[in-house]
Enzyme design. Structure first.
Site: not given
Ligand code: MRU
Length: 367
Positions: A54-56, A205, A246, A256
């Site tokens: 997960r995470g962008a 997270q 994101d 975000n």
């Molecule tokens: O749902 P996720 O864990 O994929 O969400 C993404 C994130 O962790 C956050 O929104 C984060 O702050 C930005 S992604 C680099």
């Protein structure tokens, strides 16, 4: 970054078998460290949809490798196979821009080649490039963001207190992270700092991932319940907020993790600088109005009604935290309007969250 002093990336190819993609299964952290193998584009889609990764930035990189695996799986006479794989991957999670960006980039690269063998080679090169670039851009934005932390540290006694929300750490990218990259750069530069880590309900997270990775790197930090930030800001206990994003519009609105907007409001009310860190793959150049145009993911209400973690006996498990028939609404992200953002930290430098300054750093020819 390091886990028990051994350097890792969040996604990599097996060194003896380049058609085997490896990831850290983030659903199990911090209680178990398990490396998972992905062999097909379907494996990659499941890993993204169900948040093994997960995470962008990381889901962008995973989608890149997913397209590479799709090219390996593609029957020679099936012109539509790659397009279907692209649709499968893009449908997994709607908000993070990096996902569709990586898939489109892979398609463009592969379609420039005409033979299956050349397409396979090209897909491998491009997927690796996407991952390497993600790591390098995060490293660079860390250098730019370091200047903000240095500046605060020169003006105050004691540690620079930085608040972050969710996990925009190295676990959310291929390496370094976005919000954490300036923090790691500041640690390396010997700056005294401390991080307030929002726990980030419902998926946690912050407590499961950010606290774990900061601990692994030896960065002093304190876990706080999500609603604590406003109180800390009112009492001068936060010098700076850095979050990830994101999807960021060309006019500077930022989607975000849910709850970011409330932190930005509290920061605005208390005069705390609020920065957003991102590699440029997170920009959506097509849109300006984030509230109207960014799709917000809604996930199962099971994530709200139950909480998972390690039990006292060391096993992992989940417990219900609501009456059995209560329904939940689980919005994954919110939009912070550009007017609440002090600046965007990117791989090309820091700019204001507005179309003019973003365009100065990223003119159309580099997008
Ligand atoms: O749902 P996720 O864990 O994929 O969400 C993404 C994130 O962790 C956050 O929104 C984060 O702050 C930005 S992604 C680099």
């Amino acid at each position: 970054m390091k886990i028990n002093d051994k350097p890792y990336r969040t996604i990599w190819l097996d060194e003896n078998n380049p058609s085997l993609v490896k990831i850290i299964d983030q659903r199990l952290l911090p209680h178990q460290f398990v490396v998972e193998e992905l062999r097909t584009v379907e494996d990659c889609a499941t890993a993204i949809r169900d948040m093994h990764v997960r995470g962008a930035g990381l889901i962008g990189a995973a989608a890149g490798f997913g397209m590479y695996l799709a090219q390996l799986q593609s029957p020679p006479d099936d012109a539509d196979y790659l397009r279907q794989a692209a649709e499968l991957l893009i449908a997994t999670r709607p908000t993070a821009r990096n996902l569709a960006w990586a898939v489109n980039r892979m398609q463009q690269a592969v379609y420039e080649e005409s033979t299956p063998a050349a397409r396979e080679r090209r897909a491998l090169t491009e997927a690796r490039k996407i991952a390497d670039e993600d790591a390098e851009y995060c490293r660079r934005l860390g250098e730019h963001g370091l200047e903000i932390i240095k500046d605060i540290s020169r003006r105050k006694q004691g540690p620079v207190n930085i608040l972050t929300h969710c996990n925009a750490g190295w676990l959310a990218f291929v390496d370094y992270g976005s919000a954490t990259a300036p923090i790691y750069a500041a640690q390396k530069a010997g700056i005294d700092l401390h991080v307030w880590v929002d726990e980030t309900r419902p998926w946690l997270q912050g407590s499961r991932l950010t606290a774990w990775e900061l601990g692994q790197q030896g960065v002093p930090h304190t876990l706080i319940a999500d609603n604590t930030g406003g109180h800390l800001m009112q009492h001068g206990m936060v010098d700076l907020i850095i979050v990830g994003t994101d999807r960021t519009t060309r006019c500077g609105d930022v989607a975000n993790k849910i709850g970011t907007y409330l932190k930005a409001l509290a920061a605005h009310d208390n005069g705390v600088p609020f920065y957003v860190a991102l590699p440029s793959s997170t920009f959506d150049w097509q849109i300006c109005d984030g509230l109207a145009e960014i799709p917000i993911e809604e996930r199962s209400d099971t994530e709200i009604r139950y909480i998972s973690g390690a039990l006292d006996n060391g096993e992992t498990g989940r417990v219900a935290i609501a009456p059995p028939h209560t329904r939940g609404a689980n919005y994954g992200f919110d939009v912070t309007p550009a007017r609440l953002i002090s600046g965007l930290i990117t791989e090309r430098g820091i700019c204001g969250a507005n179309e003019k300054e973003i365009t100065r750093l990223f003119p159309p020819e580099v997008r």
